[in-house]
Design a protein around this motif. Structure first.
Motif, PDB file in Angstrom:
ATOM      1  N   ASP A 182      31.725  25.277  22.622  1.00  0.00           N
ATOM      2  CA  ASP A 182      31.367  25.052  23.511  1.00  0.00           C
ATOM      3  C   ASP A 182      32.036  24.763  25.011  1.00  0.00           C
ATOM      4  O   ASP A 182      32.857  24.591  24.503  1.00  0.00           O
ATOM      5  N   GLU A 183      31.234  25.077  25.776  1.00  0.00           N
ATOM      6  CA  GLU A 183      32.154  25.410  26.906  1.00  0.00           C
ATOM      7  C   GLU A 183      33.790  25.711  27.289  1.00  0.00           C
ATOM      8  O   GLU A 183      34.318  25.100  28.574  1.00  0.00           O
ATOM      9  N   VAL A 184      34.317  26.238  26.395  1.00  0.00           N
ATOM     10  CA  VAL A 184      35.414  27.120  26.406  1.00  0.00           C
ATOM     11  C   VAL A 184      35.396  28.467  26.234  1.00  0.00           C
ATOM     12  O   VAL A 184      35.134  29.008  25.547  1.00  0.00           O
ATOM     13  N   TYR A 185      35.778  28.986  27.490  1.00  0.00           N
ATOM     14  CA  TYR A 185      35.986  30.105  27.618  1.00  0.00           C
ATOM     15  C   TYR A 185      37.218  31.347  27.168  1.00  0.00           C
ATOM     16  O   TYR A 185      37.827  30.399  27.521  1.00  0.00           O
ATOM     17  N   ASN A 186      37.362  31.993  27.082  1.00  0.00           N
ATOM     18  CA  ASN A 186      38.029  32.963  26.918  1.00  0.00           C
ATOM     19  C   ASN A 186      38.603  33.638  27.758  1.00  0.00           C
ATOM     20  O   ASN A 186      38.479  34.884  28.296  1.00  0.00           O
ATOM     21  N   GLU A 187      39.232  32.924  28.972  1.00  0.00           N
ATOM     22  CA  GLU A 187      40.440  33.536  30.396  1.00  0.00           C
ATOM     23  C   GLU A 187      41.111  34.603  29.794  1.00  0.00           C
ATOM     24  O   GLU A 187      40.819  35.976  30.569  1.00  0.00           O
ATOM     25  N   GLU A 188      41.726  34.678  29.003  1.00  0.00           N
ATOM     26  CA  GLU A 188      42.808  36.032  28.558  1.00  0.00           C
ATOM     27  C   GLU A 188      41.337  38.108  28.900  1.00  0.00           C
ATOM     28  O   GLU A 188      42.044  38.252  29.496  1.00  0.00           O
ATOM     29  N   LEU A 189      40.534  37.146  28.001  1.00  0.00           N
ATOM     30  CA  LEU A 189      39.392  38.182  27.984  1.00  0.00           C
ATOM     31  C   LEU A 189      38.943  38.378  29.136  1.00  0.00           C
ATOM     32  O   LEU A 189      39.076  39.631  29.608  1.00  0.00           O
ATOM     33  N   LEU A 190      38.725  38.220  29.924  1.00  0.00           N
ATOM     34  CA  LEU A 190      38.464  37.676  31.148  1.00  0.00           C
ATOM     35  C   LEU A 190      39.004  38.336  32.013  1.00  0.00           C
ATOM     36  O   LEU A 190      38.626  39.124  32.857  1.00  0.00           O
ATOM     37  N   ALA A 191      40.264  38.049  32.128  1.00  0.00           N
ATOM     38  CA  ALA A 191      41.342  37.895  32.806  1.00  0.00           C
ATOM     39  C   ALA A 191      41.313  40.117  32.367  1.00  0.00           C
ATOM     40  O   ALA A 191      41.238  40.820  33.553  1.00  0.00           O
ATOM     41  N   ASN A 192      41.035  40.086  31.144  1.00  0.00           N
ATOM     42  CA  ASN A 192      41.399  42.478  30.512  1.00  0.00           C
ATOM     43  C   ASN A 192      40.049  42.511  31.548  1.00  0.00           C
ATOM     44  O   ASN A 192      40.160  43.834  32.235  1.00  0.00           O
ATOM     45  N   LEU A 193      38.586  42.002  31.280  1.00  0.00           N
ATOM     46  CA  LEU A 193      37.691  42.469  32.057  1.00  0.00           C
ATOM     47  C   LEU A 193      38.108  43.024  33.392  1.00  0.00           C
ATOM     48  O   LEU A 193      37.642  44.001  33.833  1.00  0.00           O
ATOM     49  N   ARG A 194      38.153  41.664  34.061  1.00  0.00           N
ATOM     50  CA  ARG A 194      38.229  42.100  35.373  1.00  0.00           C
ATOM     51  C   ARG A 194      38.931  43.208  35.727  1.00  0.00           C
ATOM     52  O   ARG A 194      38.895  44.168  36.454  1.00  0.00           O
ATOM     53  N   ASP A 195      40.766  43.235  35.309  1.00  0.00           N
ATOM     54  CA  ASP A 195      41.413  44.610  35.768  1.00  0.00           C
ATOM     55  C   ASP A 195      41.081  45.754  35.198  1.00  0.00           C
ATOM     56  O   ASP A 195      41.056  46.954  35.551  1.00  0.00           O
ATOM     57  N   ASN A 196      40.278  45.765  34.154  1.00  0.00           N
ATOM     58  CA  ASN A 196      39.253  46.821  33.328  1.00  0.00           C
ATOM     59  C   ASN A 196      38.057  47.554  34.776  1.00  0.00           C
ATOM     60  O   ASN A 196      38.008  48.657  35.002  1.00  0.00           O
ATOM     61  N   LEU A 197      37.552  46.204  34.952  1.00  0.00           N
ATOM     62  CA  LEU A 197      36.472  46.610  36.202  1.00  0.00           C
ATOM     63  C   LEU A 197      36.938  46.859  37.407  1.00  0.00           C
ATOM     64  O   LEU A 197      36.889  47.865  37.880  1.00  0.00           O
ATOM     65  N   LYS A 198      38.181  46.188  38.053  1.00  0.00           N
ATOM     66  CA  LYS A 198      39.066  47.463  39.106  1.00  0.00           C
ATOM     67  C   LYS A 198      39.202  48.258  38.836  1.00  0.00           C
ATOM     68  O   LYS A 198      39.685  48.847  39.959  1.00  0.00           O
ATOM     69  N   ALA A 199      40.104  48.550  37.935  1.00  0.00           N
ATOM     70  CA  ALA A 199      40.331  50.195  37.547  1.00  0.00           C
ATOM     71  C   ALA A 199      39.748  51.218  37.958  1.00  0.00           C
ATOM     72  O   ALA A 199      39.360  52.274  38.454  1.00  0.00           O
ATOM     73  N   LEU A 200      37.788  51.022  37.531  1.00  0.00           N
ATOM     74  CA  LEU A 200      36.459  51.530  37.208  1.00  0.00           C
ATOM     75  C   LEU A 200      37.061  51.181  39.092  1.00  0.00           C
ATOM     76  O   LEU A 200      36.596  52.903  39.819  1.00  0.00           O
ATOM     77  N   GLU A 201      36.349  50.896  39.674  1.00  0.00           N
ATOM     78  CA  GLU A 201      36.352  50.418  41.223  1.00  0.00           C
ATOM     79  C   GLU A 201      37.415  51.256  41.644  1.00  0.00           C
ATOM     80  O   GLU A 201      37.569  52.178  42.775  1.00  0.00           O
ATOM     81  N   ALA A 202      38.813  51.565  41.658  1.00  0.00           N
ATOM     82  CA  ALA A 202      39.744  52.211  42.193  1.00  0.00           C
ATOM     83  C   ALA A 202      39.623  53.653  41.826  1.00  0.00           C
ATOM     84  O   ALA A 202      39.653  54.395  43.029  1.00  0.00           O
ATOM     85  N   GLN A 203      38.736  54.255  40.782  1.00  0.00           N
ATOM     86  CA  GLN A 203      38.373  55.464  41.030  1.00  0.00           C
ATOM     87  C   GLN A 203      36.556  55.482  41.495  1.00  0.00           C
ATOM     88  O   GLN A 203      36.348  56.606  41.283  1.00  0.00           O
ATOM     89  N   ASN A 204      36.018  54.639  42.043  1.00  0.00           N
ATOM     90  CA  ASN A 204      35.372  54.750  42.507  1.00  0.00           C
ATOM     91  C   ASN A 204      33.967  54.433  41.637  1.00  0.00           C
ATOM     92  O   ASN A 204      33.185  55.979  41.491  1.00  0.00           O
ATOM     93  N   LYS A 205      34.280  54.058  40.708  1.00  0.00           N
ATOM     94  CA  LYS A 205      33.032  54.044  40.052  1.00  0.00           C
ATOM     95  C   LYS A 205      31.840  52.617  39.142  1.00  0.00           C
ATOM     96  O   LYS A 205      33.035  52.002  40.018  1.00  0.00           O
TER      97      LYS A 205
END
Length: 158
Positions: free
Chosen positions: A42-65
């Protein structure tokens, strides 16, 4: 940090906000976001997972995807508290990736549509993330008789 909308929706179809050209969401990366992996308790979020998600989305951004985040409701989703917890978990996810231009938006899961709380989901995320577009399956929209209900939101029906 508020991002500008890169996409618009007209008659449930996706267009580029830049030049009004049609955009095929099938060209976007699909990124599954499991509720059980985001909200560990309850209301305890997996910040490591979300940081990895952000990194992956930033990698897509760098590829203009671009990507569509696909929430997976893989926990009990029956009570109003559980439904609110799901919405809060996805809102927390959106906050963690708020600077990722690559995120076109979120898919609306079938269970969310069946519960007819897609408006609550969209309204919650839109408070800080107005640039997002939402995606719904045509078969779900028809099965749950939601076409009129979704007409006031930026929802691509595919």
């Amino acid at each position: 940090m508020k991002l500008e909308a890169l996409f618009t929706v007209k008659q449930n179809k996706l267009f580029s906000a830049k030049d009004d050209s049609a955009v095929n969401p099938a060209d976007f990366e699909k990124v599954i976001v499991k509720w059980s992996e985001v909200e560990l308790s309850d209301e305890v979020y997996n910040e490591e997972l979300l940081a990895n998600l952000r990194d992956n989305l930033k990698a897509l951004e760098a590829q203009n995807k671009f990507a569509i985040l696909i929430p997976e409701i893989d926990k009990t989703f029956e009570t109003s508290d559980q439904k609110e917890a799901f919405i809060n978990a996805m809102n927390h996810t959106a906050r963690r990736v708020k600077d990722c231009v690559s995120v076109a938006g979120f898919e609306l899961p079938s269970k969310l549509l069946e519960a007819k709380i897609q408006g609550d989901f969209i309204d919650t995320l839109a408070k800080k993330h107005a640039q997002y577009v939402y995606f719904a399956g045509k078969s779900d929209v028809e099965a749950f008789n939601l076409a009129e209900n979704l007409s006031s939101y930026n929802v691509v029906i595919q």
